[in-house]
Write a protein that holds these residues in place. Structure first.
Motif, PDB file in Angstrom:
ATOM      1  N   ASN A 105     -10.425   2.218  -4.741  1.00 35.80           N
ATOM      2  CA  ASN A 105     -11.507   3.159  -4.457  1.00 35.80           C
ATOM      3  C   ASN A 105     -11.176   4.050  -3.266  1.00 35.80           C
ATOM      4  O   ASN A 105     -11.407   5.258  -3.294  1.00 35.80           O
ATOM      5  CB  ASN A 105     -12.819   2.408  -4.188  1.00 35.80           C
ATOM      6  CG  ASN A 105     -13.387   1.815  -5.458  1.00 35.80           C
ATOM      7  OD1 ASN A 105     -13.014   2.227  -6.561  1.00 35.80           O
ATOM      8  ND2 ASN A 105     -14.263   0.851  -5.329  1.00 35.80           N
ATOM      9  N   LYS A 106     -10.636   3.437  -2.223  1.00 31.20           N
ATOM     10  CA  LYS A 106     -10.353   4.222  -1.022  1.00 31.20           C
ATOM     11  C   LYS A 106      -9.206   5.200  -1.267  1.00 31.20           C
ATOM     12  O   LYS A 106      -9.202   6.309  -0.766  1.00 31.20           O
ATOM     13  CB  LYS A 106     -10.015   3.295   0.138  1.00 31.20           C
ATOM     14  CG  LYS A 106     -10.033   3.983   1.477  1.00 31.20           C
ATOM     15  CD  LYS A 106     -11.458   4.295   1.856  1.00 31.20           C
ATOM     16  CE  LYS A 106     -11.602   5.596   2.617  1.00 31.20           C
ATOM     17  NZ  LYS A 106     -13.014   5.919   2.850  1.00 31.20           N
ATOM     18  N   MET A 107      -8.232   4.756  -2.046  1.00 33.03           N
ATOM     19  CA  MET A 107      -7.081   5.619  -2.287  1.00 33.03           C
ATOM     20  C   MET A 107      -7.480   6.854  -3.080  1.00 33.03           C
ATOM     21  O   MET A 107      -7.108   7.974  -2.739  1.00 33.03           O
ATOM     22  CB  MET A 107      -5.999   4.839  -3.020  1.00 33.03           C
ATOM     23  CG  MET A 107      -4.627   5.125  -2.453  1.00 33.03           C
ATOM     24  SD  MET A 107      -3.369   4.041  -3.117  1.00 33.03           S
ATOM     25  CE  MET A 107      -2.909   3.116  -1.663  1.00 33.03           C
ATOM     26  N   ILE A 108      -8.279   6.645  -4.122  1.00 35.62           N
ATOM     27  CA  ILE A 108      -8.742   7.789  -4.919  1.00 35.62           C
ATOM     28  C   ILE A 108      -9.537   8.738  -4.036  1.00 35.62           C
ATOM     29  O   ILE A 108      -9.330   9.951  -4.035  1.00 35.62           O
ATOM     30  CB  ILE A 108      -9.608   7.286  -6.100  1.00 35.62           C
ATOM     31  CG1 ILE A 108      -8.731   6.540  -7.109  1.00 35.62           C
ATOM     32  CG2 ILE A 108     -10.328   8.449  -6.775  1.00 35.62           C
ATOM     33  CD1 ILE A 108      -9.507   5.845  -8.199  1.00 35.62           C
ATOM     34  N   LEU A 145       0.839  -1.193   0.000  1.00 33.24           N
ATOM     35  CA  LEU A 145       0.000   0.000   0.000  1.00 33.24           C
ATOM     36  C   LEU A 145       0.874   1.243   0.000  1.00 33.24           C
ATOM     37  O   LEU A 145       0.633   2.214  -0.722  1.00 33.24           O
ATOM     38  CB  LEU A 145      -0.908   0.026   1.240  1.00 33.24           C
ATOM     39  CG  LEU A 145      -1.898  -1.115   1.407  1.00 33.24           C
ATOM     40  CD1 LEU A 145      -2.717  -0.910   2.670  1.00 33.24           C
ATOM     41  CD2 LEU A 145      -2.819  -1.204   0.191  1.00 33.24           C
ATOM     42  N   ARG A 146       1.929   1.193   0.827  1.00 37.48           N
ATOM     43  CA  ARG A 146       2.832   2.338   0.947  1.00 37.48           C
ATOM     44  C   ARG A 146       3.505   2.603  -0.389  1.00 37.48           C
ATOM     45  O   ARG A 146       3.644   3.758  -0.814  1.00 37.48           O
ATOM     46  CB  ARG A 146       3.861   2.033   2.034  1.00 37.48           C
ATOM     47  CG  ARG A 146       4.697   3.212   2.450  1.00 37.48           C
ATOM     48  CD  ARG A 146       5.536   2.871   3.664  1.00 37.48           C
ATOM     49  NE  ARG A 146       4.732   2.776   4.871  1.00 37.48           N
ATOM     50  CZ  ARG A 146       4.890   1.834   5.809  1.00 37.48           C
ATOM     51  NH1 ARG A 146       5.811   0.901   5.669  1.00 37.48           N
ATOM     52  NH2 ARG A 146       4.125   1.826   6.882  1.00 37.48           N
ATOM     53  N   ASP A 155      -0.725   8.901   5.540  1.00 38.42           N
ATOM     54  CA  ASP A 155      -2.120   9.119   5.947  1.00 38.42           C
ATOM     55  C   ASP A 155      -3.046   8.269   5.097  1.00 38.42           C
ATOM     56  O   ASP A 155      -4.001   7.661   5.585  1.00 38.42           O
ATOM     57  CB  ASP A 155      -2.518  10.597   5.762  1.00 38.42           C
ATOM     58  CG  ASP A 155      -1.773  11.515   6.703  1.00 38.42           C
ATOM     59  OD1 ASP A 155      -0.996  10.993   7.525  1.00 38.42           O
ATOM     60  OD2 ASP A 155      -1.967  12.741   6.618  1.00 38.42           O
ATOM     61  N   VAL A 156      -2.753   8.266   3.802  1.00 39.40           N
ATOM     62  CA  VAL A 156      -3.583   7.501   2.875  1.00 39.40           C
ATOM     63  C   VAL A 156      -3.491   6.011   3.194  1.00 39.40           C
ATOM     64  O   VAL A 156      -4.495   5.298   3.227  1.00 39.40           O
ATOM     65  CB  VAL A 156      -3.168   7.792   1.411  1.00 39.40           C
ATOM     66  CG1 VAL A 156      -3.884   6.859   0.449  1.00 39.40           C
ATOM     67  CG2 VAL A 156      -3.458   9.247   1.067  1.00 39.40           C
ATOM     68  N   VAL A 157      -2.267   5.541   3.467  1.00 38.29           N
ATOM     69  CA  VAL A 157      -2.069   4.132   3.817  1.00 38.29           C
ATOM     70  C   VAL A 157      -2.938   3.757   5.018  1.00 38.29           C
ATOM     71  O   VAL A 157      -3.624   2.730   5.027  1.00 38.29           O
ATOM     72  CB  VAL A 157      -0.582   3.844   4.122  1.00 38.29           C
ATOM     73  CG1 VAL A 157      -0.405   2.481   4.778  1.00 38.29           C
ATOM     74  CG2 VAL A 157       0.244   3.935   2.852  1.00 38.29           C
ATOM     75  N   GLN A 158      -2.931   4.620   6.023  1.00 44.05           N
ATOM     76  CA  GLN A 158      -3.708   4.320   7.227  1.00 44.05           C
ATOM     77  C   GLN A 158      -5.201   4.280   6.949  1.00 44.05           C
ATOM     78  O   GLN A 158      -5.925   3.425   7.446  1.00 44.05           O
ATOM     79  CB  GLN A 158      -3.397   5.355   8.313  1.00 44.05           C
ATOM     80  CG  GLN A 158      -1.968   5.244   8.821  1.00 44.05           C
ATOM     81  CD  GLN A 158      -1.697   6.152  10.008  1.00 44.05           C
ATOM     82  OE1 GLN A 158      -2.604   6.777  10.557  1.00 44.05           O
ATOM     83  NE2 GLN A 158      -0.441   6.228  10.401  1.00 44.05           N
TER      84      GLN A 158
END
Lengths: 211, 188
Positions: free
Chosen positions: B88-91, B36-37, B56-59
């Motif tokens: 989806n969550k990352m975007i 993810l990182r 932050d995004v990873v978390q």
């Protein structure tokens, strides 16, 4: 917060109590029951429902709403699950659509043109739209609740699908009372009611299905 | 490790985790996080976003994977499920930071190299996050994450049953997800 600390937290909450599939099926079963009881205490079942169900028009009406409810619910279930292809379920919606077209065309063929309009308007068009909407409140609540545990990509779309499935479930229930049997009536008023519930679902989904 | 072998392993771990195996879940999350990182940092590099935002995004993605793991049908492969949820969550997460990035769908399982560099400084202020929770949720989150305590120790110290601590922790994690979602960024 450190990512390691977050992972610490998450591992302490490892077990899943209820999977989405389970929540979804329970939501449909419970809300369908609530909707059915609501029909019984308001309108009641149609008189001699069992005999009526053997006539082609009533059988068509009930069969069509059941088919739409099953295929619509399938789409709603899949739209909540990431990575599960939606296409097969969407294509399956062509079944009730085709059935409706066949029903309408057959009705137009066997009924004289002068009878088309009275068949379409029926006896209780307003009650149909009102009660299908009312009876959809329980399924819509249940399906939105279930989809809140899920991860739909597009909240408004997922809400609309929940609305479609709920409207179809409510239509199944209302069909057990409805005294208007022409496929022309079903194609007009049932669909109008389901479209209404679908729009309501889209609006609710936009607000409630973000994750 | 080969792509399919990795996918098998992750699936096994998550399956065990969902039945309550915390050690398997720990392995799963620690295996997924570097990937993810790596994806998040590459998005940052590509779109000129400060690398610090990646963590932050990873978390946020980890929390989403956690809260939505009940939507994984354990008889299906884990790859498509994980990739879709991460994408989806990352975007979504980047967008709320005012960043428009694209994340290709095959990115997660296709990502070959994990980023094992030390994460940058954590930017989400833990006290500020905790302030958004109510007690006993706040105290439970603090004692487990910052204090490194277990469920049982936390329960004993707060004079609660272990079951109540578990329920409160689960609610707290849902609450954290809402907080991440509503977090206003000053650095836009």
């Amino acid at each position: 917060m450190q990512t390691d600390d977050l992972i610490q937290l998450l591992t302490k909450d490892a077990p899943v109590k209820r999977r989405f599939n389970h929540v979804f099926v329970t939501a449909i079963a419970v809300s369908l029951l609530v909707s059915f009881v609501l029909l019984l205490i308001t309108l009641g079942l149609r008189q001699n429902l069992l005999q009526a169900a053997q006539t082609p028009r009533v059988a068509f009406k009930i069969g069509l709403t059941v088919l739409l409810a099953i295929t619509g619910s399938q789409v709603a279930l899949r739209i909540g699950k990431p990575g599960v292809p939606l296409r097969p379920a969407l294509l399956a919606l062509a079944l009730p659509a085709a059935a409706l077209v066949i029903g309408v065309v057959s009705e137009l063929a066997v009924v004289p043109a002068a009878q088309w309009e009275p068949s379409l308007v029926g006896r209780y068009p307003a009650a149909c739209v009102f009660f299908v909407s009312l009876l959809s409140l329980a399924p819509l609540t249940g399906l939105i609740y279930a989809l809140r545990q899920a991860a739909p990509e597009n909240p408004a779309k997922a809400g609309a699908v929940a609305g479609l499935a709920s409207g179809a479930l409510a239509a199944c229930v209302y069909a057990l009372h409805c005294p208007d049997d022409s496929p022309l009536f079903v194609a007009t008023w049932y669909l109008a009611a389901i479209a209404l519930v679908t729009s309501a679902g889209a609006l609710l989904g936009k607000r409630l299905l973000r994750w | 490790m080969k792509h399919s072998a990795r996918e098998e392993e992750w699936a096994d771990w998550l399956r065990m985790a969902m039945k309550g195996d915390a050690a398997a879940y720990d392995r799963f999350l620690r295996a997924v996080t570097p990937y993810l990182r790596s994806i998040a940092r590459r998005r940052c590099d590509l779109f000129g976003i400060p690398t610090g935002e990646a963590e932050d995004v990873v978390q946020e993605v980890l929390l989403a994977v956690h809260l939505k793991r009940g939507t994984w049908d354990t008889t299906r492969p884990i790859g498509p499920w994980l990739s879709t949820i991460v994408r989806n969550k990352m975007i979504d997460s980047f967008r709320r930071r005012g960043r428009h990035v694209s994340v290709p769908i095959e990115d997660v399982m296709e990502t070959l190299e994990a980023d094992n560099r030390q994460p940058g400084l954590d930017r989400i202020d833990v006290e500020k996050m905790l302030a958004g929770l109510r007690d006993p949720q706040r105290e439970i989150v603090r004692s487990i994450s910052v204090g490194g305590e277990g469920i049982r120790e936390t329960a004993e110290r707060l004079k609660m049953s272990e079951g109540a601590v578990r329920v409160a922790l689960h609610r707290a994690l849902k609450g954290l997800a809402v907080l991440y979602r509503s977090e206003e960024r000053a650095d836009r």
